[in-house]
Design a protein around this motif. Structure first.
Motif, PDB file in Angstrom:
ATOM      1  N   TRP A  94      64.491  37.113  32.252  1.00 28.56           N
ATOM      2  CA  TRP A  94      63.898  36.320  33.004  1.00 28.56           C
ATOM      3  C   TRP A  94      62.966  36.822  33.648  1.00 28.56           C
ATOM      4  O   TRP A  94      63.316  38.364  34.658  1.00 28.56           O
ATOM      5  CB  TRP A  94      64.368  35.182  33.922  1.00 28.56           C
ATOM      6  N   SER A  95      61.821  37.384  33.759  1.00 31.69           N
ATOM      7  CA  SER A  95      60.806  38.200  34.680  1.00 31.69           C
ATOM      8  C   SER A  95      59.988  37.873  35.856  1.00 31.69           C
ATOM      9  O   SER A  95      59.037  36.607  35.998  1.00 31.69           O
ATOM     10  CB  SER A  95      60.168  38.359  33.916  1.00 31.69           C
ATOM     11  N   LEU A  96      59.729  37.711  37.277  1.00 28.10           N
ATOM     12  CA  LEU A  96      58.683  37.373  37.673  1.00 28.10           C
ATOM     13  C   LEU A  96      57.868  39.042  38.593  1.00 28.10           C
ATOM     14  O   LEU A  96      58.841  39.917  38.727  1.00 28.10           O
ATOM     15  CB  LEU A  96      59.759  37.065  39.061  1.00 28.10           C
ATOM     16  N   ILE A  97      56.740  38.625  38.062  1.00 33.13           N
ATOM     17  CA  ILE A  97      56.476  39.598  38.176  1.00 33.13           C
ATOM     18  C   ILE A  97      54.218  39.732  39.460  1.00 33.13           C
ATOM     19  O   ILE A  97      54.151  39.035  39.718  1.00 33.13           O
ATOM     20  CB  ILE A  97      55.010  40.241  37.214  1.00 33.13           C
ATOM     21  N   HIS A  98      54.466  40.270  40.107  1.00 35.68           N
ATOM     22  CA  HIS A  98      53.238  41.094  41.140  1.00 35.68           C
ATOM     23  C   HIS A  98      52.706  41.937  41.090  1.00 35.68           C
ATOM     24  O   HIS A  98      52.973  42.851  40.343  1.00 35.68           O
ATOM     25  CB  HIS A  98      54.161  40.614  42.682  1.00 35.68           C
ATOM     26  N   GLY A  99      51.192  41.814  41.094  1.00 34.32           N
ATOM     27  CA  GLY A  99      49.808  42.552  40.941  1.00 34.32           C
ATOM     28  C   GLY A  99      48.803  43.083  42.359  1.00 34.32           C
ATOM     29  O   GLY A  99      48.628  42.047  41.900  1.00 34.32           O
ATOM     30  N   ASN A 100      48.408  43.881  42.281  1.00 30.11           N
ATOM     31  CA  ASN A 100      47.351  43.930  42.750  1.00 30.11           C
ATOM     32  C   ASN A 100      46.407  45.195  42.546  1.00 30.11           C
ATOM     33  O   ASN A 100      46.197  45.505  41.653  1.00 30.11           O
ATOM     34  CB  ASN A 100      47.557  44.200  44.382  1.00 30.11           C
ATOM     35  N   ALA A 101      45.041  44.337  42.509  1.00 28.64           N
ATOM     36  CA  ALA A 101      43.732  45.676  42.286  1.00 28.64           C
ATOM     37  C   ALA A 101      43.356  45.869  43.651  1.00 28.64           C
ATOM     38  O   ALA A 101      43.008  45.362  44.976  1.00 28.64           O
ATOM     39  CB  ALA A 101      42.564  44.423  41.723  1.00 28.64           C
ATOM     40  N   LEU A 102      42.846  46.876  43.239  1.00 31.37           N
ATOM     41  CA  LEU A 102      43.112  47.975  44.616  1.00 31.37           C
ATOM     42  C   LEU A 102      41.133  48.618  44.618  1.00 31.37           C
ATOM     43  O   LEU A 102      40.396  49.161  43.304  1.00 31.37           O
ATOM     44  CB  LEU A 102      43.474  48.969  44.864  1.00 31.37           C
ATOM     45  N   TRP A 103      40.561  49.307  45.257  1.00 31.29           N
ATOM     46  CA  TRP A 103      39.479  49.726  44.843  1.00 31.29           C
ATOM     47  C   TRP A 103      37.950  49.087  44.383  1.00 31.29           C
ATOM     48  O   TRP A 103      37.441  49.521  42.657  1.00 31.29           O
ATOM     49  CB  TRP A 103      39.135  51.894  44.794  1.00 31.29           C
ATOM     50  N   ASN A 104      37.943  48.324  44.299  1.00 34.74           N
ATOM     51  CA  ASN A 104      37.194  47.508  43.706  1.00 34.74           C
ATOM     52  C   ASN A 104      37.354  47.243  42.525  1.00 34.74           C
ATOM     53  O   ASN A 104      36.536  47.464  41.870  1.00 34.74           O
ATOM     54  CB  ASN A 104      35.497  47.683  43.843  1.00 34.74           C
ATOM     55  N   PRO A 508      33.870  48.554  37.856  1.00 28.41           N
ATOM     56  CA  PRO A 508      34.012  47.965  39.085  1.00 28.41           C
ATOM     57  C   PRO A 508      33.206  46.989  39.438  1.00 28.41           C
ATOM     58  O   PRO A 508      32.703  47.262  39.313  1.00 28.41           O
ATOM     59  CB  PRO A 508      34.476  49.896  39.776  1.00 28.41           C
ATOM     60  N   ARG A 509      34.031  46.562  40.262  1.00 32.49           N
ATOM     61  CA  ARG A 509      33.485  44.921  41.004  1.00 32.49           C
ATOM     62  C   ARG A 509      33.388  45.861  42.439  1.00 32.49           C
ATOM     63  O   ARG A 509      34.484  45.461  43.152  1.00 32.49           O
ATOM     64  CB  ARG A 509      34.182  44.085  40.537  1.00 32.49           C
ATOM     65  N   ALA A 510      31.831  45.317  43.139  1.00 32.34           N
ATOM     66  CA  ALA A 510      32.090  44.912  44.128  1.00 32.34           C
ATOM     67  C   ALA A 510      32.257  43.828  45.180  1.00 32.34           C
ATOM     68  O   ALA A 510      31.932  42.992  44.697  1.00 32.34           O
ATOM     69  CB  ALA A 510      30.364  45.398  45.275  1.00 32.34           C
ATOM     70  N   LYS A 511      33.122  44.057  46.514  1.00 29.21           N
ATOM     71  CA  LYS A 511      33.395  42.539  47.051  1.00 29.21           C
ATOM     72  C   LYS A 511      32.011  42.216  47.938  1.00 29.21           C
ATOM     73  O   LYS A 511      31.956  43.463  49.093  1.00 29.21           O
ATOM     74  CB  LYS A 511      34.349  42.517  47.829  1.00 29.21           C
ATOM     75  N   ILE A 512      31.410  41.189  48.253  1.00 21.94           N
ATOM     76  CA  ILE A 512      30.516  41.303  48.922  1.00 21.94           C
ATOM     77  C   ILE A 512      31.214  39.571  49.683  1.00 21.94           C
ATOM     78  O   ILE A 512      31.712  38.601  48.954  1.00 21.94           O
ATOM     79  CB  ILE A 512      29.063  41.330  49.198  1.00 21.94           C
ATOM     80  N   ALA A 513      31.175  39.846  51.106  1.00 24.23           N
ATOM     81  CA  ALA A 513      31.562  38.725  51.946  1.00 24.23           C
ATOM     82  C   ALA A 513      30.338  37.072  51.931  1.00 24.23           C
ATOM     83  O   ALA A 513      29.463  37.774  52.070  1.00 24.23           O
ATOM     84  CB  ALA A 513      32.589  38.884  52.893  1.00 24.23           C
TER      85      ALA A 513
END
Length: 781
Positions: A94-104, A508-513
């Motif tokens: 059984w596995s629980l996974i977490h991930g994050n994206a950094l720097w666009n 890479p993707r830029a984040k615009i709010a």
């Protein structure tokens, strides 16, 4: 197999296969790839996969059965794996996974926690795996993972380290190299061909085996794969689901109907037990983005039956019509009411079809203001309003019997400018056969002077192309554009949606709010907006777009929002203001917080001024026998009460406040535009309003355009590459920024009512324009 059978098989294959380069579900182990949703392999792949989904796979080889099932959100995933085979092989994880994206989305990191049970030992083994994926270029992906970094349980498993790299050689081919624990080396070749992605895994050194994978899409959300092992037998397969829609996955060309049959607004209803009464323009834009990427959308019917939309919204729809046509689509507008707003949204369609009993409204623009002073005089009520600006006419219905000369001149100029711009834009499509834009303009202007109301009159005038019912439009379009006679042609309905587009790009993707200032600015909007703005620095957004469609509201709330936005700019996040339908008074004040201000060409801009006051109901109270007795410590303690009029000193104090705020308002405009403050006051202040085109000539805005233009400017200010993909993040809930609609009063919270009553119980200082500018009154909704 005879020739006919071959043709049938080929047709079925082409029907099932698509041209989308869908991922290979079930191809795992290559740490530089996000295959299998990141549930297995490199845990950093969870965030890299960029879509919620689920995955099931089954393989049977060398008497070993392996079953896997799992699901993933955008940052979290869970999976279960069960393996059974000879020699008492019995393994579950059984596995629980977490991930994050950094720097666009250049770097992805992830971790996995495993709980393992096996026949080899008693109890549960716990372990943690870590992984990282780096994409320095749009065609290179590097991966590293380490299994069993931490562990607890009956045994002490060895750490397993994995390295890999993938090179994409164009859109159809890629090659990956992978090494597991510095012992097993292998290659993976992927080729997209004839709607199928072919994957060939080839061992180079160590204990591994050859495997061939065929993967294809079914619809927009599903992928299936078949695994062929080194004995050339199919012994496994996988099914994968992703919630983001793959716009390249339509199976064949279709006639698409887009229902725009209700209010299309900057924001939409937050609560709805049944059908929503409005559609967000963001959902409409998102659907158009799907269609632009979908080769099946060659023929689109925009159904404007019951459509309502202001100038900014209609202009946005028309811009996407032009994009669809530029990529080769044919677009038909269908309407059951011929009005300026619908014609503006349809200004560049190929054909306009109208329901035969439709009503025509092409009579120019007009509106009226209801004056209450006569009624107030009879009731004994006196509205005590003060203002700074002769053109600030919102107070006039309460203190005067008719419109002032300044107000009438201002409105008359505004209406004529707006009508000219609207007529000019609509005439660009041409009216009638072989009619130039110039002749079309003159024709439309003369047509507005005729009291024509029928659809047939609109057709004779060349304003529309044909009279049909909606179900007749598909066959009409096929015959008109492709000379195909198919009376039974039908459409498929694609509703505006918030679904993401499935995107496999490594760029890479830029984040615009994006922040919506939609509707009247009050204390509720102030709190919601300020909360969103204060959270912005922690979101990773590189720029902020403030979308303004507001007539103004509370002067104090407008000032607070302006200050918060300026603070965002000063800490290094560029702010771009985009005025949609209206940026007037407090709405324009907020727009001046932008480093650049853009406006729709026909937006209502300006109204630099302020007014305030209260209602004196003492006369009414005397008439109906009400009496109020006051207890106070100082002379002016009850100045805000409605039971008595203001004294001269109280009026002077309020006027001094408004004069000071007006000076601040003109200073804000001067700082934002570079126009000398004195010029702002004398030439553009005092409550004057104008359309966006004139605002640009006056220097009150820096440019004209819509949302896409604002994004382009935001990229420039934030040093984001012109071709860089953008993740547009809408801050907060757009609905919390607007006043609730009358139909949703049953959904008010108690705090909403108490705040509303509190606002009414004190004198207000407003920077808001009158209802004369409501789209319905103007005749442009």
């Amino acid at each position: 197999m005879n020739l006919m059978q071959n043709k049938v098989v080929s047709a079925l294959f082409l029907f099932c296969a698509t041209y989308a380069l869908a991922y290979i579900p079930g191809e795992s182990g290559f740490v530089s790839l996000e295959n299998e949703h990141g549930i297995w392999g490199n845990p950093a792949g969870v965030a890299a996969f960029d879509s919620k989904g689920a995955l099931i796979s089954y393989d049977y080889d060398n008497s070993i059965k392996d079953f896997r099932v799992g699901g993933n959100l955008e940052h979290w995933a869970a999976g279960f794996e069960y393996t059974q085979g000879p020699h008492h092989l019995d393994f579950s994880r059984w596995s629980l996974i977490h991930g994050n994206a950094l720097w666009n989305r250049t770097i992805f990191v992830g971790e996995r926690v495993n709980a393992i049970r096996t026949a080899e030992f008693t109890g549960t083994e716990w372990s943690m795996d870590l992984g990282v994926m780096i994409r320095p270029l749009s065609f290179v992906s590097l991966g590293y993972s380490c299994d069993n970094v931490l562990y607890a349980g009956p045994q002490a498993p060895e750490r397993v380290q994995n390295l890999g790299a993938t090179l994409r050689l164009g859109p159809l081919f890629s090659v990956s190299y992978d090494v597991e624990d510095f012992e097993d080396h292998r290659l993976l070749f992927e080729l997209g061909l004839y709607g199928v992605r072919w994957g060939f895994r080839m061992p180079l050194y160590g204990d591994d085996e050859y495997r061939l994978t065929f993967s294809t899409s079914f619809g927009a959300y599903n992928n299936v794969a078949l695994h062929v092992y080194d004995d050339l037998l199919p012994k496994g397969g996988a099914w994968g689901y992703h919630s983001a829609r793959n716009p390249n996955a339509s199976l064949s060309a279709q006639i698409i109907r887009v229902p725009l049959d209700m209010q299309v607004a900057e924001t939409e209803d937050e609560f709805s037990f049944f059908r929503k009464s409005s559609i967000s323009i963001w959902h409409v834009r998102n659907l158009f983005e799907h269609m632009l990427r979908d080769p099946a959308c060659g023929l689109v019917i925009l159904d404007f039956s019951g459509y309502k939309g202001n100038i900014g919204v209609s202009s946005e729809i028309d811009r996407y019509v032009k994009k669809l046509k530029a990529r080769g689509s044919k677009v038909v507008a269908y309407m059951d009411d011929i009005r300026p707003a619908v014609l503006l949204a349809s200004a560049h369609v190929d054909r306009i079809a109208v329901e035969p009993s439709a009503h025509m409204n092409w009579r120019g623009l007009g509106g009226n203001i209801l004056f209450y002073k006569g009624l107030f005089d009879k009731l004994g009520v006196k509205a005590e309003f003060l203002r700074h600006g002769a053109y600030k006419s919102a107070v006039e219905p309460y203190v005067a019997d008719s419109m002032s000369k300044e107000a009438r001149d201002n409105f008359d100029t505004l209406y004529h400018d707006l009508w000219t711009a609207l007529q000019t834009y609509i005439s660009m499509r041409g009216v009638g056969p072989q009619m130039s834009s110039e002749k079309a303009y003159k024709h439309l202007d003369s047509l507005a002077g005729e009291p024509l109301v029928t659809a047939s009159a609109a057709k004779r005038a060349g304003l529309v192309d044909t009279l049909l019912y909606l179900d007749q439009v598909p066959s009409y379009a096929l015959k008109t554009f492709f000379d195909i006679d198919y009376p039974n042609a039908a459409y498929r309905t694609w509703t505006p949606t918030g679904k993401k587009i499935f995107n496999e790009s490594w760029a890479p993707r830029a984040k615009i709010a994006l922040l919506n200032i939609d509707g009247t600015i009050d204390s509720r909007m102030e709190r919601s907006v300020l909360e969103s703005i204060r959270k912005l620095p922690g979101t990773g957004a590189e720029a902020l777009i403030v979308r303004v469609s507001s007539p103004g509201g509370s002067a104090i709330a407008s000032d607070k929002i302006w200050a918060a936005l300026r603070n965002i700019s000063e800490i290094g996040i560029p702010v771009v203001s985009s005025i949609g339908y209206m940026g007037a008074s407090g709405g324009y004040y907020i727009a001046c917080a932008g480093d650049k201000i853009l406006a729709e060409p026909m937006a209502i801009v300006g109204s630099i001024g302020i007014y305030g006051g209260k209602v004196d109901a003492s006369g009414l109270m005397e008439k109906i026998g009400l009496k109020a007795e006051t207890v106070k410590t100082h002379e002016y303690a009850d100045a805000t009460t409605f039971t008595r009029p203001w004294t001269d000193r109280e009026k002077a104090a309020l006027q001094a406040y408004m004069d000071e705020f007006y000076d601040r308002f003109t200073g804000v405009v001067s700082k934002a535009t570079g126009i000398p403050q004195a010029t702002v006051d004398t030439a553009y202040g005092g409550g004057r309003v104008m359309i966006g085109i004139k605002a640009l000539a006056a220097g009150l805005v820096h440019g004209l355009g819509g949302i896409d233009d604002a994004i382009a400017v935001a990229k420039q200010l934030a040093d984001i590459g012109e071709n860089t993909d953008v993740d547009l993040q809408v801050l907060g809930s757009g609905h919390s920024l607007t006043l609730p609609t009358p139909g949703s009063k049953m959904l008010y919270q108690l705090s909403d009512w108490t705040e509303y009553i509190y606002d009414l119980s004190r004198p207000q200082l407003w920077a808001v324009e009158p209802a004369l500018f409501e789209p319905a009154l103007l005749g442009i909704e």
